[in-house]
Design a protein around this motif. Sequence first.
Motif, PDB file in Angstrom:
ATOM      1  N   ALA A  94     -17.895  -3.099 -10.252  1.00 15.66           N
ATOM      2  CA  ALA A  94     -17.076  -2.503  -9.163  1.00 15.66           C
ATOM      3  C   ALA A  94     -17.781  -2.007  -8.018  1.00 15.66           C
ATOM      4  N   LYS A  95     -17.476  -2.673  -6.506  1.00 17.45           N
ATOM      5  CA  LYS A  95     -18.209  -2.340  -5.285  1.00 17.45           C
ATOM      6  C   LYS A  95     -18.748  -3.491  -4.995  1.00 17.45           C
ATOM      7  N   GLY A  96     -19.283  -4.574  -6.055  1.00 17.51           N
ATOM      8  CA  GLY A  96     -19.420  -6.426  -5.316  1.00 17.51           C
ATOM      9  C   GLY A  96     -21.043  -6.192  -5.925  1.00 17.51           C
ATOM     10  N   TYR A  97     -20.976  -4.946  -7.255  1.00 16.02           N
ATOM     11  CA  TYR A  97     -22.552  -5.512  -8.056  1.00 16.02           C
ATOM     12  C   TYR A  97     -22.592  -6.501  -8.886  1.00 16.02           C
ATOM     13  N   LYS A  98     -22.482  -6.701  -9.573  1.00 17.57           N
ATOM     14  CA  LYS A  98     -23.207  -8.333  -9.964  1.00 17.57           C
ATOM     15  C   LYS A  98     -23.879  -8.072 -11.131  1.00 17.57           C
ATOM     16  N   LEU A  99     -23.426  -8.021 -12.487  1.00 11.62           N
ATOM     17  CA  LEU A  99     -25.074  -8.390 -13.296  1.00 11.62           C
ATOM     18  C   LEU A  99     -25.418  -9.145 -13.843  1.00 11.62           C
ATOM     19  N   GLU A 100     -26.784 -10.367 -14.382  1.00 11.90           N
ATOM     20  CA  GLU A 100     -27.111 -11.558 -14.347  1.00 11.90           C
ATOM     21  C   GLU A 100     -27.122 -11.082 -16.098  1.00 11.90           C
ATOM     22  N   LEU A 101     -26.777 -10.980 -16.810  1.00 12.46           N
ATOM     23  CA  LEU A 101     -27.155 -11.308 -18.360  1.00 12.46           C
ATOM     24  C   LEU A 101     -28.245 -12.851 -18.979  1.00 12.46           C
ATOM     25  N   ALA A 102     -29.061 -12.815 -19.003  1.00 12.45           N
ATOM     26  CA  ALA A 102     -29.748 -13.819 -19.684  1.00 12.45           C
ATOM     27  C   ALA A 102     -30.198 -13.902 -21.501  1.00 12.45           C
ATOM     28  N   VAL A 130     -30.591  -2.990 -19.653  1.00 13.90           N
ATOM     29  CA  VAL A 130     -30.078  -3.634 -18.937  1.00 13.90           C
ATOM     30  C   VAL A 130     -31.259  -2.909 -17.584  1.00 13.90           C
ATOM     31  N   GLU A 131     -30.993  -3.235 -16.480  1.00 14.63           N
ATOM     32  CA  GLU A 131     -31.884  -2.508 -15.349  1.00 14.63           C
ATOM     33  C   GLU A 131     -30.715  -1.373 -15.549  1.00 14.63           C
ATOM     34  N   GLU A 132     -31.918  -0.436 -15.070  1.00 15.93           N
ATOM     35  CA  GLU A 132     -31.693   1.592 -14.757  1.00 15.93           C
ATOM     36  C   GLU A 132     -30.834   1.660 -13.606  1.00 15.93           C
ATOM     37  N   TRP A 133     -30.988   1.048 -12.903  1.00 15.71           N
ATOM     38  CA  TRP A 133     -29.650   1.811 -11.626  1.00 15.71           C
ATOM     39  C   TRP A 133     -28.550   1.014 -12.090  1.00 15.71           C
ATOM     40  N   ALA A 134     -28.500  -0.443 -12.749  1.00 17.55           N
ATOM     41  CA  ALA A 134     -27.023  -1.192 -13.235  1.00 17.55           C
ATOM     42  C   ALA A 134     -26.359  -0.813 -14.223  1.00 17.55           C
ATOM     43  N   LEU A 135     -27.429   0.365 -14.792  1.00 16.22           N
ATOM     44  CA  LEU A 135     -26.258   0.689 -16.597  1.00 16.22           C
ATOM     45  C   LEU A 135     -25.443   1.812 -15.878  1.00 16.22           C
ATOM     46  N   ALA A 136     -25.164   2.219 -14.023  1.00 20.38           N
ATOM     47  CA  ALA A 136     -24.448   3.776 -13.446  1.00 20.38           C
ATOM     48  C   ALA A 136     -23.177   2.312 -13.711  1.00 20.38           C
ATOM     49  N   GLN A 137     -23.428   2.000 -12.875  1.00 20.14           N
ATOM     50  CA  GLN A 137     -22.391   0.267 -12.296  1.00 20.14           C
ATOM     51  C   GLN A 137     -21.579  -0.522 -13.385  1.00 20.14           C
ATOM     52  N   LEU A 138     -21.803   0.129 -14.966  1.00 26.89           N
ATOM     53  CA  LEU A 138     -20.902  -1.083 -16.038  1.00 26.89           C
ATOM     54  C   LEU A 138     -20.467   0.203 -16.533  1.00 26.89           C
ATOM     55  N   PRO A 139     -18.592  -0.246 -17.008  1.00 23.38           N
ATOM     56  CA  PRO A 139     -17.933   1.020 -17.228  1.00 23.38           C
ATOM     57  C   PRO A 139     -18.136   1.894 -17.920  1.00 23.38           C
ATOM     58  N   GLN A 169     -35.595  -3.419 -10.285  1.00 21.09           N
ATOM     59  CA  GLN A 169     -36.380  -4.548  -9.319  1.00 21.09           C
ATOM     60  C   GLN A 169     -36.070  -4.154  -7.489  1.00 21.09           C
ATOM     61  N   ARG A 170     -36.737  -3.876  -6.569  1.00 21.57           N
ATOM     62  CA  ARG A 170     -36.188  -3.755  -5.360  1.00 21.57           C
ATOM     63  C   ARG A 170     -34.998  -4.476  -4.992  1.00 21.57           C
ATOM     64  N   LEU A 171     -35.666  -5.965  -5.073  1.00 20.69           N
ATOM     65  CA  LEU A 171     -34.822  -7.174  -4.595  1.00 20.69           C
ATOM     66  C   LEU A 171     -33.022  -7.018  -5.146  1.00 20.69           C
ATOM     67  N   ASN A 172     -33.246  -6.944  -6.821  1.00 23.73           N
ATOM     68  CA  ASN A 172     -31.811  -6.929  -7.535  1.00 23.73           C
ATOM     69  C   ASN A 172     -31.337  -5.419  -6.641  1.00 23.73           C
ATOM     70  N   MET A 173     -32.062  -3.965  -6.535  1.00 28.23           N
ATOM     71  CA  MET A 173     -31.201  -3.512  -6.363  1.00 28.23           C
ATOM     72  C   MET A 173     -31.078  -3.131  -4.678  1.00 28.23           C
ATOM     73  N   THR A 174     -31.698  -4.330  -4.100  1.00 28.43           N
ATOM     74  CA  THR A 174     -31.494  -4.496  -2.788  1.00 28.43           C
ATOM     75  C   THR A 174     -30.348  -5.473  -2.261  1.00 28.43           C
TER      76      THR A 174
END
Length: 854
Positions: A94-102, A130-139, A169-174
């Motif tokens: 949501a809100k244009g965020y993305k998640l890269e699963l490796a 998963v990165e902490e901040w990205a967890l909140a963006q998952l459904p 990670q700062r760049l990932n958040m930015t």
Amino acid sequence: MNGYGALAGKYLKQQKRRTVLTIVGILLSVALISALGTMGQSMKDNMVDQTIYDYGAYEISYSSATTELLETLQHHALIKEAGAIRKGALTELAKGYKLELAEATTAGFELAPVHLLKGRFPSAAGEAVVEEWALAQLPGAPGLGGKAELVKPDGTKQAYTIVGVLNNQRLNMTYGTGAAYAWMDNAAAMADIPGTRLSAAATFKRGVDISSQLAEFEKLSPKTFGTNTQLLALKGETADKRLNLTLITIFGVLIGLVVLSTIAVIYNAFNIAVLERMRHFGLLRTIGATPSQLRGIVFREAGLLAAVGIPAGLIVGWGGLWLVLELMAAAGADILTFEGFKLSLHLWIIVGSAIVGLLAVLLAAWLPARKASRVSPVDAVRGTGNIVRETYRRVRLPSVLRLLGIEGDMASKNIRRNRSKFRITAFSIVVSITLFIVFHYFAQEAFKMAVNDSRDDQVAFQLLTSFTQTENGNQTRPSSNTADAFDAQTIADIKALPGVEHVYGRYNMPSAQIYLPSAKLNGDYLSKMGDDVFAKSTLGGKEIRIVPAYTTLYDDERMKQAEPYLIAGTADPAKLSETNGVLIVQQVKPLVIAENKKINLDLSNLKIGDSLSLNFGTQEKPLMREVRVGGILSQAPFNPTVLDTELYVIGTKATYAALLKGVPIELAPNDTALRGLDIALADGADGDPVKQALQAMTNQDPSIRLIDFIEEQRQTRQFNVQMKVFIYGFLGVIGLIGSLNIINTVQTNLMLRRREFGLLQAVGMTMKQLRRMATLEGVWFGVIGAFWGLLLGVGICFLLYRQMNNIEGLSFSFPVTGAVISCVFALGVGLLSVQGPLRKIAKASVVEELREEA
């Protein structure tokens, strides 16, 4: 019956004050040597750990690897461990965020810079971190142990159990792209899956000469081969050995100066002690003592002092360093930004410090011991063994001291009459001044290299709109990008929050090129970078070079921060706007291939008032705009402070509004619109209330994102404070060693002249005249010592500059601060040192002073 060696202990007990001063000198010197070595080695050990944390534990890598290459690495005789990571499709959020699963193998997790905040790494299929901040963006915002459906690298979807949470990670958040990892076995890593990219990394077995093997491993895949450069450099496993050689040279010079200071302290103490006891040594010779026995007395004294001073110095050096670090850690500080900093106790440093200290003591005692063994029994008993007659020369420069009356004339004659004592005293001052200047210069330059001089370290929070994600390819409606995302009232509300010091605007400026006349380019830059570094063209019949421009817009708050770096012109936003002016940064720091290092250079020779031709279009369809150089900065106040091959062009909103007028929206989609805010906190401010207020704003407006840098800011500020603590702590010890050196030399020199002062009083010289004479001598010692200490100190500073320049391009700056502090301090200590002995002499009887034993 006791031998002559027993006299050593008795003399040391008799001269308690001098013994204590000498022991303290040895203690401080050994403590400094051991502390320097321990801290240096601990820093290197922790730098290795930190490099592994930041970049990974791998030593070689392949950004794009085939299954055959991975198999070769896994079965290679020199390879200890080889891992793989597979990347591919992204999960849209949501809100244009993305998640890269490796997907990573077990070895891949161990070698990659992937760090858990809590939980564990995946060890079976269907598990993910998963990165902490990205967890909140998952459904459903799943937590630890929850489930989420994620897109695999091959583009298919799979449900995963969250078994771990990764550090942010700062760049990932930015840029709004989070990181996630799942486990894959070796068979999955060997599978050839279209649309995915497999990378491989490896470490060598212990004992392998890595630098000699790099060329062979590069041949396996030349285009994708890479190394963990910083880790290999710290391990001394690169083809370029300059880093380790430079570090050895620098610390060798510093420790050598400390050893020289130690020798000076001990030599002066022993030399003056021997001169004081020449009659006693003569008496020993008359009763049968041999020269070797007299040398043995002096060396035994040295051994007793070393036996006390060296172990105490090792304890104080290591223990003091440990105590300082423990106090910092107890206060919640990460030592020099190293989380869990470990102080390494290396046996070779302890043993080496003890050996160096002992050799310094013995070397310092050697000349006085030889002097004691050569004493003539007859001259010593008569009291003439240490009388020095003035040596007259035909040509002699007049002394300045003679202009200062009878006292100055006497001081001049005393200095010339006994040149040996003059050289000893002056040498002590020279060594002390040199030591302080060099350490001060090294500490200041090391601080500059370690600390980024940028106002960005004050920024604790960022408010970014979804439109800033166009930098990462997430473009939205271009027509709405030209409106400010934050109004003046919102900015004022944020500024009013307790603890907020500055609010800086963020703008996305279009790229541009500068059509710069060839004559305005710095010739030195072209000679180092190559004449073809910039494309040539013509403009108005003149040859020009096409130089990339780094265009950036500063609001009034940012312009205020530029003023301290102003070299010429003005940074007043009103004046710049009125005159269509911009600020430029001409200094760049490019990587010079021929020298394999970055060097500070001026890219151009522009002056205030020069015109700049900016092209916001293409070479085929140029959109030319003219601006005027209104100010020149030494560096930019915000990151990047210095560029590589671009010319900084900083303008106001009014200036850029005029420049972008008529530029198509596809070339300047954001125009001069405010796209984000950087919020800087005051020192010591509590960031939690500010964060809560900003979070409330983002909750009301889903298009705004809050990025929290407060922990990073805290670590940066801690690092700056800790660097200053270590710097000024070492300088304090250096100053103490220098002070002891000067005090010990000056005071004992005066005490040896008590009989001489008694004779001068007997022939009519008053105590006031004696005091003035001794003070003038001290001043002259200080002047001569300061002169030679300054010359020697600056010379060694330049040597250190040449060595540090091998690591990173620097410009040499004269050590003014260190020179002034050391010279004034040495002169002050010298003047204060004469007061104690003079008071004792004033209280003593002239008859007592004239006695032979006085």
